[in-house]
Design a protein around this motif. Structure first.
Motif, short mmCIF file in Angstrom:
data_model
loop_
_atom_site.label_atom_id
_atom_site.label_comp_id
_atom_site.label_asym_id
_atom_site.label_seq_id
_atom_site.Cartn_x
_atom_site.Cartn_y
_atom_site.Cartn_z
N LYS A 26 9.51 5.43 -17.18
CA LYS A 26 9.21 4.23 -16.40
C LYS A 26 8.71 3.11 -17.32
O LYS A 26 9.07 1.95 -17.14
CB LYS A 26 8.17 4.53 -15.32
CG LYS A 26 8.73 5.27 -14.13
CD LYS A 26 7.67 5.77 -13.19
CE LYS A 26 6.90 4.73 -12.48
NZ LYS A 26 6.00 5.28 -11.43
N GLY A 27 7.90 3.47 -18.29
CA GLY A 27 7.38 2.49 -19.23
C GLY A 27 8.48 1.84 -20.05
O GLY A 27 8.50 0.62 -20.26
N PHE A 28 9.42 2.66 -20.51
CA PHE A 28 10.55 2.15 -21.29
C PHE A 28 11.41 1.21 -20.44
O PHE A 28 11.77 0.11 -20.88
CB PHE A 28 11.39 3.31 -21.82
CG PHE A 28 12.56 2.88 -22.64
CD1 PHE A 28 12.38 2.36 -23.92
CD2 PHE A 28 13.86 2.98 -22.15
CE1 PHE A 28 13.47 1.95 -24.69
CE2 PHE A 28 14.94 2.58 -22.90
CZ PHE A 28 14.74 2.06 -24.18
N LEU A 29 11.70 1.61 -19.19
CA LEU A 29 12.47 0.75 -18.30
C LEU A 29 11.73 -0.54 -17.99
O LEU A 29 12.33 -1.61 -17.88
CB LEU A 29 12.79 1.50 -17.00
CG LEU A 29 13.81 2.63 -17.12
CD1 LEU A 29 13.91 3.40 -15.79
CD2 LEU A 29 15.17 2.09 -17.52
N SER A 30 10.40 -0.46 -17.89
CA SER A 30 9.59 -1.66 -17.63
C SER A 30 9.68 -2.63 -18.79
O SER A 30 9.83 -3.84 -18.58
CB SER A 30 8.13 -1.28 -17.40
OG SER A 30 8.01 -0.49 -16.26
N ILE A 31 9.56 -2.11 -19.98
CA ILE A 31 9.62 -2.98 -21.15
C ILE A 31 10.99 -3.66 -21.25
O ILE A 31 11.08 -4.85 -21.55
CB ILE A 31 9.25 -2.20 -22.43
CG1 ILE A 31 7.75 -1.86 -22.38
CG2 ILE A 31 9.62 -2.96 -23.69
CD1 ILE A 31 7.27 -0.90 -23.43
N ALA A 39 4.78 15.17 -16.67
CA ALA A 39 4.24 13.96 -16.05
C ALA A 39 4.29 12.78 -17.02
O ALA A 39 4.72 11.68 -16.66
CB ALA A 39 2.81 14.20 -15.58
N PHE A 40 3.86 13.01 -18.26
CA PHE A 40 3.86 11.92 -19.23
C PHE A 40 5.27 11.53 -19.64
O PHE A 40 5.54 10.36 -19.92
CB PHE A 40 3.01 12.29 -20.45
CG PHE A 40 1.54 12.15 -20.19
CD1 PHE A 40 0.98 10.89 -19.98
CD2 PHE A 40 0.72 13.25 -20.12
CE1 PHE A 40 -0.36 10.75 -19.72
CE2 PHE A 40 -0.63 13.12 -19.86
CZ PHE A 40 -1.18 11.86 -19.66
N LYS A 41 6.19 12.48 -19.64
CA LYS A 41 7.58 12.16 -19.95
C LYS A 41 8.14 11.22 -18.88
O LYS A 41 8.83 10.25 -19.20
CB LYS A 41 8.40 13.46 -20.00
CG LYS A 41 9.74 13.33 -20.63
CD LYS A 41 10.39 14.70 -20.75
CE LYS A 41 11.61 14.62 -21.61
NZ LYS A 41 12.25 15.92 -21.79
N TRP A 89 -3.94 -1.38 -11.49
CA TRP A 89 -5.17 -0.69 -11.06
C TRP A 89 -4.84 0.74 -10.60
O TRP A 89 -5.48 1.70 -11.02
CB TRP A 89 -5.86 -1.47 -9.95
CG TRP A 89 -7.04 -0.76 -9.38
CD1 TRP A 89 -8.27 -0.60 -9.94
CD2 TRP A 89 -7.09 -0.08 -8.12
NE1 TRP A 89 -9.09 0.14 -9.11
CE2 TRP A 89 -8.39 0.47 -7.99
CE3 TRP A 89 -6.16 0.12 -7.09
CZ2 TRP A 89 -8.77 1.20 -6.87
CZ3 TRP A 89 -6.56 0.83 -5.99
CH2 TRP A 89 -7.85 1.37 -5.89
N GLY A 90 -3.84 0.89 -9.74
CA GLY A 90 -3.47 2.21 -9.22
C GLY A 90 -2.97 3.15 -10.31
O GLY A 90 -3.37 4.32 -10.37
N ASN A 91 -2.13 2.64 -11.17
CA ASN A 91 -1.58 3.48 -12.23
C ASN A 91 -2.63 3.79 -13.31
O ASN A 91 -2.64 4.88 -13.86
CB ASN A 91 -0.34 2.82 -12.84
CG ASN A 91 0.85 2.98 -11.93
OD1 ASN A 91 1.46 4.05 -11.86
ND2 ASN A 91 1.18 1.93 -11.18
N VAL A 116 4.25 3.08 -6.37
CA VAL A 116 3.67 4.41 -6.10
C VAL A 116 3.43 5.09 -7.45
O VAL A 116 4.38 5.39 -8.16
CB VAL A 116 4.62 5.26 -5.23
CG1 VAL A 116 4.06 6.65 -5.03
CG2 VAL A 116 4.89 4.58 -3.90
N PRO A 117 2.15 5.29 -7.81
CA PRO A 117 1.87 5.96 -9.08
C PRO A 117 2.47 7.36 -9.10
O PRO A 117 2.58 8.03 -8.07
CB PRO A 117 0.34 6.04 -9.11
CG PRO A 117 -0.12 4.95 -8.19
CD PRO A 117 0.93 4.88 -7.12
N ASP A 118 2.86 7.79 -10.28
CA ASP A 118 3.48 9.11 -10.46
C ASP A 118 2.46 10.20 -10.10
O ASP A 118 1.41 10.30 -10.70
CB ASP A 118 3.93 9.26 -11.91
CG ASP A 118 4.85 10.45 -12.12
OD1 ASP A 118 4.65 11.47 -11.44
OD2 ASP A 118 5.76 10.35 -12.94
N ARG A 119 2.80 10.99 -9.13
CA ARG A 119 1.88 12.02 -8.64
C ARG A 119 1.92 13.31 -9.46
O ARG A 119 1.21 14.25 -9.19
CB ARG A 119 2.19 12.32 -7.18
CG ARG A 119 1.84 11.14 -6.30
CD ARG A 119 1.82 11.54 -4.84
NE ARG A 119 1.35 10.42 -4.06
CZ ARG A 119 2.14 9.67 -3.29
NH1 ARG A 119 3.42 9.93 -3.20
NH2 ARG A 119 1.64 8.67 -2.61
#
Length: 192
Positions: free
Chosen positions: A146-151, A139-141, A57-59, A181-184
């Protein structure tokens, strides 16, 4: 479409997902403390899933915040994410009621892996629709890292589900911590 409609719809779906999860917790029919003992795995499963839904939800909010307009691709990518997230109550209940049996943890890990991929797909569509600023690219990089590490974390949790469900749970929890903490950087890019 206005991005506020997309946010409101997504917020509603996520609120319903959390509500369904809590309604699945069966209330003991006795007042004995021992009756609560059987609920411990169910409550832990609920707590973990509540954390994941809250993090999504936060992200999601931070990701949608960067949009100028909503395209049909964004709408479908968002629905794809919400579909997979809506299955979390089923996996949560199954895992909790069966005491974190290996095959239930496997299904839960696979589902979170698919949710992570769906979020990355949504992120790609959102990135195409944001302003072409260097700050957004940064920001997207960071989000892609984080997305790659999550997968990777979810995939490893899937592998460890049969070897040791506790290790699988630690990997899932560690992946969640990374996103608390979402990326600010998106907010900074919009302000600048």
């Amino acid at each position: 479409m206005n991005k506020n409609r997309l946010e409101a719809f997504s917020d509603g779906v996520l609120a319903i997902i959390i509500t369904i999860m809590v309604l699945e917790i069966k209330i003991p029919h006795t007042t004995a403390w021992s009756a609560l003992q059987s609920l411990v795995p169910v409550l832990i499963s609920y707590l973990i899933s509540f954390l994941f839904i809250g993090i999504y939800w936060g992200n999601h909010h931070h990701l949608i915040y960067s949009l100028r307009t909503v395209t049909s691709g964004i709408m479908w990518a968002n629905l794809n994410l919400l579909f997979w997230l809506s299955l979390i109550p089923v996996a949560t209940g199954w895992m909790g009621e069966n005491g974190f049996a290996a095959h239930t943890v496997l299904v839960y890990s696979i589902l979170l892996l698919i949710c992570g991929i769906a979020f990355t797909i949504l992120q790609k569509f959102v990135e195409k629709n944001t302003q072409d600023l260097a700050l957004f690219k940064t920001a997207f990089k960071n989000l892609y890292k984080k997305g790659f590490l999550s997968i990777i974390g979810y995939a490893c949790a899937t592998i460890f589900a049969y070897i040791n469900p506790i290790i699988s749970g630690i990997l899932l929890f560690s992946t969640a911590i990374m996103w608390i903490v979402p990326d600010r950087n998106i907010e900074k890019a919009l302000k600048d």
